[in-house]
Design a protein around this motif. Structure first.
Motif, mmCIF file in Angstrom:
data_model
loop_
_atom_site.group_PDB
_atom_site.id
_atom_site.type_symbol
_atom_site.label_atom_id
_atom_site.label_comp_id
_atom_site.label_asym_id
_atom_site.label_seq_id
_atom_site.Cartn_x
_atom_site.Cartn_y
_atom_site.Cartn_z
ATOM 1 N N ILE A 190 -63.788 82.152 51.299
ATOM 2 C CA ILE A 190 -63.883 81.322 52.497
ATOM 3 C C ILE A 190 -62.622 80.484 52.615
ATOM 4 N N VAL A 191 -61.959 80.574 53.769
ATOM 5 C CA VAL A 191 -60.742 79.793 53.990
ATOM 6 C C VAL A 191 -61.112 78.319 54.086
ATOM 7 N N LYS A 192 -60.487 77.482 53.255
ATOM 8 C CA LYS A 192 -60.780 76.047 53.267
ATOM 9 C C LYS A 192 -59.722 75.250 54.037
ATOM 10 N N GLY A 193 -58.646 75.912 54.407
ATOM 11 C CA GLY A 193 -57.618 75.252 55.190
ATOM 12 C C GLY A 193 -56.567 76.271 55.594
ATOM 13 N N LEU A 194 -55.855 75.979 56.689
ATOM 14 C CA LEU A 194 -54.812 76.912 57.114
ATOM 15 C C LEU A 194 -53.757 76.185 57.940
ATOM 16 N N ILE A 195 -52.578 76.809 57.990
ATOM 17 C CA ILE A 195 -51.492 76.380 58.872
ATOM 18 C C ILE A 195 -51.144 77.585 59.722
ATOM 19 N N ASP A 196 -51.349 77.476 61.048
ATOM 20 C CA ASP A 196 -51.122 78.651 61.892
ATOM 21 C C ASP A 196 -49.662 78.756 62.324
ATOM 22 N N SER A 197 -49.360 79.777 63.126
ATOM 23 C CA SER A 197 -47.980 80.068 63.507
ATOM 24 C C SER A 197 -47.373 78.995 64.400
ATOM 25 N N ASN A 198 -48.221 78.141 65.013
ATOM 26 C CA ASN A 198 -47.728 77.044 65.844
ATOM 27 C C ASN A 198 -47.499 75.766 65.048
ATOM 28 N N GLY A 199 -47.870 75.805 63.749
ATOM 29 C CA GLY A 199 -47.729 74.616 62.926
ATOM 30 C C GLY A 199 -48.950 73.727 62.916
ATOM 31 N N ALA A 200 -50.049 74.183 63.530
ATOM 32 C CA ALA A 200 -51.285 73.405 63.543
ATOM 33 C C ALA A 200 -51.972 73.504 62.185
ATOM 34 N N TRP A 201 -52.490 72.371 61.709
ATOM 35 C CA TRP A 201 -53.202 72.302 60.431
ATOM 36 C C TRP A 201 -54.707 72.254 60.678
ATOM 37 N N PHE B 89 -55.585 78.661 52.703
ATOM 38 C CA PHE B 89 -55.865 78.056 51.406
ATOM 39 C C PHE B 89 -57.319 78.321 51.016
ATOM 40 N N PHE B 90 -57.523 78.755 49.791
ATOM 41 C CA PHE B 90 -58.857 79.041 49.283
ATOM 42 C C PHE B 90 -59.125 78.183 48.053
ATOM 43 N N THR B 91 -60.354 77.655 47.933
ATOM 44 C CA THR B 91 -60.793 76.969 46.715
ATOM 45 C C THR B 91 -62.195 77.440 46.372
ATOM 46 N N ASP B 92 -62.514 77.414 45.099
ATOM 47 C CA ASP B 92 -63.851 77.785 44.626
ATOM 48 C C ASP B 92 -64.219 79.214 45.013
ATOM 49 N N GLY B 93 -63.213 80.089 45.101
ATOM 50 C CA GLY B 93 -63.466 81.508 45.363
ATOM 51 C C GLY B 93 -64.230 81.736 46.648
ATOM 52 N N ALA B 94 -65.156 82.667 46.620
ATOM 53 C CA ALA B 94 -66.090 82.988 47.711
ATOM 54 C C ALA B 94 -65.406 83.558 48.950
#
Length: 211
Positions: A147-158, A140-145
């Motif tokens: 830079i990843v602001k959040g992610l959900i990986d293949s194991n389901g970790a947030w 997830f990206f916000t405000d461009g740039a």
């Protein structure tokens, strides 16, 4: 130079018919371009071996374009099967409609990514939802740039929080543990981190380094 094809007789829709022959089976193919004068719609009918009857693409009098519908409600209206009682938002230039389950598919190579990008008058990258096929994770990206602001990986970790620089992060791991932390840029240390460990039933506090 002007050319008129059709009729001024009420109740009769003028059309142009295209005809060709299939070399392999010598079958005729027909495709019509028809003006529905009563409803103000220009229909492009799908090719057929007999008289074409399916309105594949329709252009309404106001300029709306329909695929699978001769009565498009927005600028581009794609209908697989009509939904009874459907309502349409005036601010939506694109509507995809199905009476059952509706899907939008984004295809990318296994070494690339697919994304939905949001922009405005200042940037074409104000925010984005990206799926990385390389890492099998949502980003997830916000405000461009970039830079990843959040992610959900293949194991389901947030993970919530920026991927670099100062800022708090909340990590919900796949085994049910939760960590709240802040990183010190340029180091491996975690400043003021709280770990709630499901496996050991412990709550652990970190301050600028180890336990």
């Amino acid at each position: 130079l002007q050319m008129r094809v059709g009729t001024l007789t009420a109740g009769i829709d003028p059309f142009i018919r295209l005809q060709g022959r299939n070399v392999a089976d010598s079958a005729n193919r027909f495709a019509d371009i028809e003006l529905d004068a009563d409803n103000g719609v220009l229909n492009f009918k799908a090719p057929n071996t007999t008289s074409p009857s399916i309105d594949a693409i329709s252009i309404a009098q106001g300029g709306n374009i329909g695929i699978g519908t001769s009565n498009p409600q927005v600028e581009l209206h794609v209908v697989k099967s009509a939904l009874s009682g459907a309502s349409y938002r005036a601010n939506a230039p694109l509507v995809i409609e199905t009476a059952g389950q509706t899907e939008v598919q984004v295809l990318s190579s296994s070494s690339s990514s697919g994304q939905i990008r949001f922009g405005d008058g200042d940037s074409d990258f104000a925010g984005a939802l990206l799926y990385s096929h390389t890492d099998d994770q949502f980003e997830f990206f916000t405000d461009g740039a970039g830079i990843v602001k959040g992610l959900i990986d293949s194991n389901g970790a947030w993970t919530l929080g920026p991927s670099s620089g100062f800022g708090g992060s909340i990590i919900h791991t796949h085994n049910g543990s939760i960590k709240v932390k802040g990183n010190i840029p340029g180091t491996a240390y975690e400043a003021n981190a709280l770990l709630i460990d499901k496996n050991t039933a412990d709550a652990r506090f970190y301050s600028c380094g180890p336990d």
